[in-house]
Motif scaffolding. Structure first.
Motif, PDB file in Angstrom:
ATOM      1  N   PRO A   1      47.695  41.752  32.693  1.00  0.00           N
ATOM      2  CA  PRO A   1      48.272  42.907  33.550  1.00  0.00           C
ATOM      3  C   PRO A   1      48.093  44.068  32.807  1.00  0.00           C
ATOM      4  O   PRO A   1      48.369  44.054  31.891  1.00  0.00           O
ATOM      5  N   ASP A   2      48.280  45.119  33.644  1.00  0.00           N
ATOM      6  CA  ASP A   2      47.607  46.475  33.078  1.00  0.00           C
ATOM      7  C   ASP A   2      48.775  46.778  32.290  1.00  0.00           C
ATOM      8  O   ASP A   2      49.094  47.684  31.919  1.00  0.00           O
ATOM      9  N   SER A   3      50.464  46.746  33.623  1.00  0.00           N
ATOM     10  CA  SER A   3      51.159  47.430  32.915  1.00  0.00           C
ATOM     11  C   SER A   3      52.691  46.554  33.755  1.00  0.00           C
ATOM     12  O   SER A   3      52.102  45.645  34.602  1.00  0.00           O
ATOM     13  N   ALA A   4      53.895  45.855  33.704  1.00  0.00           N
ATOM     14  CA  ALA A   4      55.161  45.577  33.576  1.00  0.00           C
ATOM     15  C   ALA A   4      55.150  44.848  34.955  1.00  0.00           C
ATOM     16  O   ALA A   4      55.749  44.439  35.817  1.00  0.00           O
ATOM     17  N   ALA A   5      54.987  46.416  35.361  1.00  0.00           N
ATOM     18  CA  ALA A   5      55.306  47.425  36.815  1.00  0.00           C
ATOM     19  C   ALA A   5      54.556  46.237  38.076  1.00  0.00           C
ATOM     20  O   ALA A   5      54.582  46.414  39.482  1.00  0.00           O
ATOM     21  N   ASP A   6      52.597  45.645  37.334  1.00  0.00           N
ATOM     22  CA  ASP A   6      52.256  45.493  38.143  1.00  0.00           C
ATOM     23  C   ASP A   6      52.315  43.832  38.840  1.00  0.00           C
ATOM     24  O   ASP A   6      51.664  43.118  40.022  1.00  0.00           O
ATOM     25  N   LEU A   7      53.480  43.062  38.126  1.00  0.00           N
ATOM     26  CA  LEU A   7      53.819  42.253  38.553  1.00  0.00           C
ATOM     27  C   LEU A   7      55.081  41.615  39.971  1.00  0.00           C
ATOM     28  O   LEU A   7      55.679  42.868  39.403  1.00  0.00           O
ATOM     29  N   ARG A   8      54.399  41.186  40.545  1.00  0.00           N
ATOM     30  CA  ARG A   8      55.607  41.252  41.070  1.00  0.00           C
ATOM     31  C   ARG A   8      56.761  40.359  41.212  1.00  0.00           C
ATOM     32  O   ARG A   8      56.896  38.923  40.865  1.00  0.00           O
ATOM     33  N   ARG A   9      57.820  41.100  41.240  1.00  0.00           N
ATOM     34  CA  ARG A   9      59.206  39.751  41.406  1.00  0.00           C
ATOM     35  C   ARG A   9      58.968  38.971  41.607  1.00  0.00           C
ATOM     36  O   ARG A   9      60.046  38.402  41.232  1.00  0.00           O
TER      37      ARG A   9
ATOM     38  N   LEU B   1      46.097  39.766  49.289  1.00  0.00           N
ATOM     39  CA  LEU B   1      46.199  39.500  48.477  1.00  0.00           C
ATOM     40  C   LEU B   1      46.942  39.568  46.938  1.00  0.00           C
ATOM     41  O   LEU B   1      47.046  39.142  46.361  1.00  0.00           O
ATOM     42  N   ALA B   2      48.073  40.552  47.184  1.00  0.00           N
ATOM     43  CA  ALA B   2      49.055  40.842  46.738  1.00  0.00           C
ATOM     44  C   ALA B   2      49.620  39.465  46.196  1.00  0.00           C
ATOM     45  O   ALA B   2      50.394  39.184  45.132  1.00  0.00           O
TER      46      ALA B   2
ATOM     47  N   GLY C   1      49.880  37.560  43.010  1.00  0.00           N
ATOM     48  CA  GLY C   1      51.175  38.196  42.173  1.00  0.00           C
ATOM     49  C   GLY C   1      51.628  39.565  42.199  1.00  0.00           C
ATOM     50  O   GLY C   1      52.724  39.420  40.992  1.00  0.00           O
ATOM     51  N   LEU C   2      51.058  40.394  42.828  1.00  0.00           N
ATOM     52  CA  LEU C   2      50.968  41.488  42.596  1.00  0.00           C
ATOM     53  C   LEU C   2      52.335  42.810  43.119  1.00  0.00           C
ATOM     54  O   LEU C   2      52.412  42.451  44.442  1.00  0.00           O
ATOM     55  N   SER C   3      52.322  43.441  42.507  1.00  0.00           N
ATOM     56  CA  SER C   3      53.202  44.798  43.452  1.00  0.00           C
ATOM     57  C   SER C   3      52.772  45.792  44.423  1.00  0.00           C
ATOM     58  O   SER C   3      51.269  45.482  43.998  1.00  0.00           O
ATOM     59  N   PRO C   4      52.834  46.300  45.013  1.00  0.00           N
ATOM     60  CA  PRO C   4      52.478  46.797  46.088  1.00  0.00           C
ATOM     61  C   PRO C   4      51.033  47.667  45.410  1.00  0.00           C
ATOM     62  O   PRO C   4      50.400  47.853  45.791  1.00  0.00           O
TER      63      PRO C   4
END
Length: 342
Positions: A77-85, A211-212, A216-219
């Motif tokens: 991941p590029d950022s923790a915000a990329d991971l879907r909660r 895809l998300a 497990g990706l954030s929007p």
């Protein structure tokens, strides 16, 4: 409204035609050494050259060993915000350091512990990391009554550290250091583009939300990944979904879907395909995808026709209607089959 249209028959034909290509996305095998072997056998695929790793969403999947460097590059991941909660939990929302820093620290510690070539259980490896990893990355775990590396971070790091999993035959698996494929890691954007291409080939028609959920990706992250895709809109019973242009042509040309398959729980068709498209009836969807212990699914001529569970040497099928005969089901398995209606 999309110009291109696919009928239900064309979608079912495409679904069956693409079954052998699922190693482009991996085959979920959770718990280890359970459904993966059945999914491979149904497709006539050789298990040779496959390894079990924590990959998409941190779940255990079988992948070709040669593809692991690209997989690791894509999924870092590029950022923790990329991971879907929903998939990874709240831990990363309050991560005290950049996620790359956290991953590198755990990866370095894992590599040091596993340098002796020993085989270790998850618990043993986790315990061995205790003194080498920042306390902030080791929150208190009430279930284990100790501080340890957060489970999602642990799983993400294991792929980056090149660790493979060896099933024990009891629903658990041990970690070992992978031999490596000798291939360099491609740039992340290139690796992600290829992974999205494999997803589209096996999941289409689909959309960005699909895809998300799979990754497990954030929007926001899903939008970036989706921008790498070459897609065309497709009208499916009034819904606008998307396919790669080559896959749309293949779906239109595919031979009619034929055959009956007893898909294992978490089979790629179940994990990749749009759920509303695969199982239109909401009552049946709840029977297929449960909070825990999903059943297997009967795929008849490309359509989900029921669920199944094994109890001892007997397979009990719950049919969605009257389209399944015991004779046809018995021909698909060597085990005794009992049929009930939903």
């Amino acid at each position: 409204m999309a110009d291109a249209r696919l009928t239900d028959a064309q979608i079912r034909a495409h679904r069956v035609a693409t079954m052998p290509g699922v190693l482009d996305t991996g085959i979920q095998d959770t718990p280890p050494a359970t459904g993966g072997a059945r999914a491979l056998a149904l497709r006539g695929l050789d298990p040779g050259g496959l390894v079990l790793v924590h990959s998409t969403r941190g779940a255990m999947h079988l992948h070709r060993a040669a593809t692991l460097p690209a997989l690791a590059a894509a999924l870092r991941p590029d950022s923790a915000a990329d991971l879907r909660r929903q998939q990874f939990g709240p831990f990363f929302a309050d991560l005290p350091v950049p996620i790359g820093t956290a991953l590198d620290e755990v990866v370095t510690a894992m590599a040091s512990v596993m340098a002796d070539g020993a085989r270790r259980s998850k618990g043993d490896l986790s315990t061995a990391l205790t003194g080498a990893v920042d306390r902030r990355l080791r929150p208190w775990c009430a279930g284990c009554a100790t501080h340890h590396v957060h489970d999602a971070l642990f799983r993400l790091a294991s792929l980056q550290a090149g660790l493979h999993l060896l099933p024990n035959g009891n629903g658990s698996a041990d970690f070992v250091t992978g031999a490596g494929s000798g291939r360099p890691s491609p740039p992340p954007a290139e690796a992600r583009r290829e992974l999205v291409r494999g997803f589209l080939r096996n999941a289409g028609p689909t959309d960005r939300d699909g895809l998300a959920a799979w990754l497990g990706l954030s929007p926001a992250a899903a939008r970036r990944w989706w921008s790498l895709a070459d897609v065309v809109p497709v009208d499916v019973a009034g819904r606008t979904l998307f396919m790669h242009p080559a896959d749309l042509d293949a779906a239109r040309a595919a031979a009619p879907a034929d055959g009956l398959y007893l898909l294992p729980p978490y089979d790629p068709i179940l994990e990749l395909t749009d759920r509303r498209l695969l199982v239109p009836d909401p009552v049946h969807r709840k029977q297929v995808w449960r909070a825990a212990a999903n059943p297997g699914v009967v795929l008849a001529d490309g359509a989900v026709a029921g669920t199944w569970r094994r109890r001892g040497g007997t397979i009990t099928v719950t049919a969605f209607g009257r389209g399944l005969s015991r004779r046809r089901l018995a021909a698909a398995t060597e085990e005794e089959v009992v049929v009930a209606e939903s």
